[in-house]
Design an enzyme around this catalytic site. Structure first.
Site, PDB file in Angstrom:
ATOM      1  N   HIS A   1       0.851  -1.197   0.000  1.00  0.00           N
ATOM      2  CA  HIS A   1       0.000   0.000   0.000  1.00  0.00           C
ATOM      3  C   HIS A   1       0.882   1.241   0.000  1.00  0.00           C
ATOM      4  O   HIS A   1       1.384   1.638   1.052  1.00  0.00           O
ATOM      5  CB  HIS A   1      -0.862   0.070   1.272  1.00  0.00           C
ATOM      6  CG  HIS A   1      -1.905  -1.001   1.375  1.00  0.00           C
ATOM      7  ND1 HIS A   1      -2.499  -1.320   2.575  1.00  0.00           N
ATOM      8  CD2 HIS A   1      -2.467  -1.811   0.442  1.00  0.00           C
ATOM      9  CE1 HIS A   1      -3.397  -2.297   2.374  1.00  0.00           C
ATOM     10  NE2 HIS A   1      -3.385  -2.606   1.083  1.00  0.00           N
ATOM     11  N   GLU A   2       1.086   1.835  -1.149  1.00  0.00           N
ATOM     12  CA  GLU A   2       1.763   3.139  -1.176  1.00  0.00           C
ATOM     13  C   GLU A   2       0.669   4.199  -1.050  1.00  0.00           C
ATOM     14  O   GLU A   2      -0.229   4.265  -1.887  1.00  0.00           O
ATOM     15  CB  GLU A   2       2.540   3.314  -2.492  1.00  0.00           C
ATOM     16  CG  GLU A   2       3.145   4.693  -2.690  1.00  0.00           C
ATOM     17  CD  GLU A   2       4.046   5.113  -1.534  1.00  0.00           C
ATOM     18  OE1 GLU A   2       5.081   4.489  -1.333  1.00  0.00           O
ATOM     19  OE2 GLU A   2       3.679   6.090  -0.819  1.00  0.00           O
TER      20      GLU A   2
ATOM     21  N   HIS B   1       6.861   2.021   5.658  1.00  0.00           N
ATOM     22  CA  HIS B   1       7.974   2.854   5.191  1.00  0.00           C
ATOM     23  C   HIS B   1       7.599   4.329   5.312  1.00  0.00           C
ATOM     24  O   HIS B   1       6.435   4.695   5.153  1.00  0.00           O
ATOM     25  CB  HIS B   1       8.299   2.538   3.735  1.00  0.00           C
ATOM     26  CG  HIS B   1       9.123   1.301   3.581  1.00  0.00           C
ATOM     27  ND1 HIS B   1      10.170   1.209   2.699  1.00  0.00           N
ATOM     28  CD2 HIS B   1       9.080   0.110   4.218  1.00  0.00           C
ATOM     29  CE1 HIS B   1      10.725   0.013   2.785  1.00  0.00           C
ATOM     30  NE2 HIS B   1      10.079  -0.685   3.696  1.00  0.00           N
ATOM     31  N   GLU B   2       8.592   5.147   5.552  1.00  0.00           N
ATOM     32  CA  GLU B   2       8.446   6.605   5.683  1.00  0.00           C
ATOM     33  C   GLU B   2       7.533   7.013   6.842  1.00  0.00           C
ATOM     34  O   GLU B   2       7.113   8.160   6.926  1.00  0.00           O
ATOM     35  CB  GLU B   2       7.941   7.265   4.382  1.00  0.00           C
ATOM     36  CG  GLU B   2       8.888   7.149   3.208  1.00  0.00           C
ATOM     37  CD  GLU B   2       8.613   5.906   2.368  1.00  0.00           C
ATOM     38  OE1 GLU B   2       7.479   5.416   2.381  1.00  0.00           O
ATOM     39  OE2 GLU B   2       9.541   5.436   1.706  1.00  0.00           O
TER      40      GLU B   2
ATOM     41  N   GLU C   1      17.621   0.627  -0.838  1.00  0.00           N
ATOM     42  CA  GLU C   1      17.115   1.213  -2.083  1.00  0.00           C
ATOM     43  C   GLU C   1      17.913   2.442  -2.504  1.00  0.00           C
ATOM     44  O   GLU C   1      17.841   2.852  -3.660  1.00  0.00           O
ATOM     45  CB  GLU C   1      15.633   1.533  -1.952  1.00  0.00           C
ATOM     46  CG  GLU C   1      15.301   2.592  -0.938  1.00  0.00           C
ATOM     47  CD  GLU C   1      13.806   2.597  -0.593  1.00  0.00           C
ATOM     48  OE1 GLU C   1      13.275   1.512  -0.311  1.00  0.00           O
ATOM     49  OE2 GLU C   1      13.199   3.659  -0.612  1.00  0.00           O
TER      50      GLU C   1
END
Ligand code: NOJ
Ligand code: CA
Length: 702
Positions: free
Chosen positions: A419-420, A488-489, A513
């Site tokens: 899920h971005e 992430h983030e 990355e």
């Protein structure tokens, strides 16, 4: 299903409770670590302001530092306090994490709570805990007439005892993805206009602002680490240094409101933590952050499991294929109609390619396969700051979600969801139920979520109180649906995985990355970012020259193959990826064997030797087993080390498989040269390790 997150920890020595107004004539309260080496003193100064200091082994690590808050109405909760009571006790217990570096964790501390009232009648307690590996405190606003407190700034000082060496990344409200700078505290300012380590070092709010966890070393060689624990319903704390006095002041992350934090009484702030030791390895081994978090809040944790995974991912990261199905210019944003869209021919998440990965991952014993770019919207997401980009449920036309999940399950592995959110938290919250329900329907039990770009609504930031509440809400909701989360983030972790062990990973730092970061980076992360919880670092790169498979790329991963193997041990995580492409593993099948074999859950972990940003050597015993796994990594200077096997059991002969750098390997010009040897070893043996520049070592001992 979740229990209250504010359960008080049971005191095993409640009988030790003492009540006193002041233990010394000058009002100073002393509290020591169980071993007596750390001494924290607390008092009120002439202005009635709370203050504390931390001494370790006779050295003032944190000098007298004041505490308190500034509110948005101009008033303060900081001065004119009177002490109402002081309560002390101690606790010594063990707890078992659902997953972890050790199967049992000791939680042993002395505690003191000072209850105070100020001249305006505001009641505030400060709760201290002193462990053998550090000291911590938090502010508590008990139930009282003031229902809401609107905090403009928390003014917790940490006055450094000298001009320590610091490994720091600049304060920033939106990213932690930096390489670490190493400098004296007094030199931090000079980095803000220069580029001393090849990375951006301009801080968002002050030329001397830094993030936590902040690793420090005193001139006398003591190791100190400043961080926070149990960040719940509150903004993340940065530290702003006065580089004349060497005093840090807390600096809360703002959001869109004037108040950086709005809290409702009763309320407890996160813990402010000062880890300290004379050994670098003790900082790596410290469990203080988890110990300061509440016990597991989930009744059923049977569905939470360590996971080794591969991904349709590195090929997009390196530019070999794309997340998007079409080229943006061939796509009609008004209709989102993919039936009329022209495929771009390089979409990574297509049925055939995904099946190829499923076959390879299943054949090699992996648990899961992450697939990014499976869902519509990737033509128009990056940097657009749009409220709606993704719906998290609609697959691209060439991704057959039912058939691919069935195929994966038939081979004994699961697909991993992606899920971005592109930073649009409101859109994710609107779609979260349907997104998680889709996962349940097709049999996904883990999601990698992401928050790339500026947070929406405008004015919010990645680590504000509001954003932090969202991340925790997403974890709690996922737990209700038996879903593990790897965000992430999101905000840097502060040990919440103890309470919510379905938070199996976070990024919150610069990971693989970025491809080109300097080799010392992996040797600082376990001292900093990993203190709050595991990182989805995505190790395992075997082809360092990206141009060898992505025409035109000049990128070069700065590591050797043995270094990439060592990371599976030095960089603890219950979620470990083998990030490279199947064909790159196939061409080095003998080295790949280590990644296939290495466990992702442990009964026992020993940090053998380490120095921040230079090298780390660790040994771990497989969960419930007697095999040992050694990992070593080195920065651009390499490292030779005589490894004593004294952690092995006596009178037994083991077989050690050593995955080492070839003698002429080098991260720049000969990164893929390695040598694998096998030998018999016993407890009193020594294995000489030779880690080349940017190199490493991995050893399986069975
Ligand atoms: C950034 C994440 O860190 C990366 O792993 C992911 O592939 C991209 N965002 C796209 O979501
Ligand atoms: Ca990222």
């Amino acid at each position: 299903m979740t229990k209250s997150i504010f359960k008080t920890v049971s005191m095993s020595a409640a009988s030790a409770l003492m009540l006193s107004l002041a233990s010394c004539a000058d009002n100073t309260q002393l509290i020591e670590s169980p071993d007596g080496d750390i001494r924290l003193t607390f008092s009120l100064n002439e202005a009635g302001q709370p203050q504390y200091a931390v001494n370790f082994d006779g050295e003032d690590i944190v000098k007298t530092s004041t505490m308190g808050f500034e509110l948005i109405d101009g008033s303060k909760i900081a001065e004119n306090f009177k002490i109402d009571k002081v309560e002390r006790s101690s606790s010594d217990s063990y707890w078992k994490p659902v997953w972890g570096e050790n199967d049992s964790i000791r939680d042993n501390y002395n505690t003191m709570t000072v209850s105070m009232t100020d001249a305006a009648g505001i009641k505030m307690d400060i709760e201290f805990r002193v462990y053998d590996d550090g000291a911590a405190f938090r502010y508590i606003f008990p139930e009282q007439a003031a229902k809401t407190i609107q905090i403009k700034e928390e003014n917790t000082q940490m006055a450094m005892g000298g001009d320590y060496t610091a490994w720091w990344i600049p304060g920033d409200y939106d990213t932690q993805e930096y390489e670490y700078n190493k400098s004296k505290l007094s030199e931090i300012r000079s980095f803000s206009d220069s580029d001393k380590m090849g990375n951006v070092a301009q801080t968002a709010f002050s030329p001397t602002g830094v993030q936590t966890s902040l690793m420090l070393k005193t001139p006398s060689g003591k190791y100190v680490n400043l961080h926070e624990a149990a960040l719940i319903d509150y903004p993340a704390m940065h530290l702003d240094l006065n580089d004349t006095t060497l005093v840090f002041n807390s600096w809360l992350t703002p959001g869109r409101d004037e108040a950086k934090a709005t809290v409702t009484t009763p309320f407890k702030t996160p813990w402010r933590v000062i880890m300290v030791s004379d050994k670098a390895t003790d900082i790596l081994a410290s469990d203080i952050i988890y110990n300061l978090n509440d016990p597991c809040a989930l009744d059923d944790v049977s569905w939470i499991h360590p996971t080794k995974y591969m991904g349709v991912w590195w090929e997009m990261i390196t530019g070999k294929s794309s997340w998007a199905y079409t080229n943006a210019e061939d796509f009609d944003l008004a209709t989102f109609d993919y039936s009329k869209a022209k495929p771009n021919g390089i979409h990574g998440a297509n049925n055939e390619n995904v099946k190829r990965y499923i076959d390879f991952a299943a054949e090699n014993g992996f648990d899961q396969l992450l697939i990014e770019g499976w869902n519509i919207g990737w033509e128009d997401w990056f940097g657009k700051e749009k409220d709606f980009v993704f719906d998290f449920v609609t697959p691209y036309p060439d991704f057959d979600i039912q058939a691919l999940n069935d195929y994966a399950h038939s081979k004994g592995i699961k697909l991993m969801m992606h899920h971005e959110t592109s930073g649009s938290i409101p859109n994710y919250e609107r779609h979260m139920d349907q997104a998680y329900d889709l996962m349940n329907k097709y049999g996904y039990d883990a999601v990698k979520s992401g928050y790339v770009g500026h947070i929406l609504p405008k004015g919010e930031t990645h680590y504000s109180q509001w954003a932090n509440n969202h991340y925790l809400n997403a974890i709690k909701k996922a737990a209700e649906k038996k879903i593990m989360v790897n965000a992430h983030e999101a905000v840097r972790p502060t040990g919440l995985a103890r309470t919510y062990p379905n938070l199996v990973g976070n990024e919150s730092a610069m990971g693989t990355e970025y491809r080109q970061m300097s080799p010392g980076h992996e040797a600082i992360l376990p001292f900093t970012r990993l203190k709050g919880g595991p990182m989805d670092f995505t190790p395992g790169i075997f082809r360092m020259d990206i141009g060898s498979f992505v025409p035109g790329s000049t990128e070069h991963k700065k590591a050797t193959v043995a270094n990439q193997l060592g990371l599976y041990v030095t960089m603890y995580s219950p979620l470990q990826m083998a990030a490279d492409l199947p064909e790159h593993y196939a061409e080095k099948a003998d080295a790949f064997q280590f990644i296939k074999d290495v466990p992702v859950d442990w009964s026992e972990s020993i940090y053998i030797d380490a120095e921040p940003q230079d090298y780390i050597i660790a040994a771990r015993r497989a969960k419930g087993g007697d095999s040992w796994w050694i990992g070593g990594i080195a920065d651009e200077n390499g490292k030779d080390y005589d490894l004593k096997l004294d952690f092995l059991e006596p009178d037994r002969t083991y077989t050690a498989t050593i995955y080492a750098d070839a003698p002429d390997a080098h991260y720049l010009d000969n990164p893929e040269a390695y040598a694998i040897t096998t030998q018999e070893v016993r407890k009193d043996d020594i294995i000489p390790l030779h880690m080349v520049p940017g190199g490493g070592v991995a050893i399986a001992i069975k």
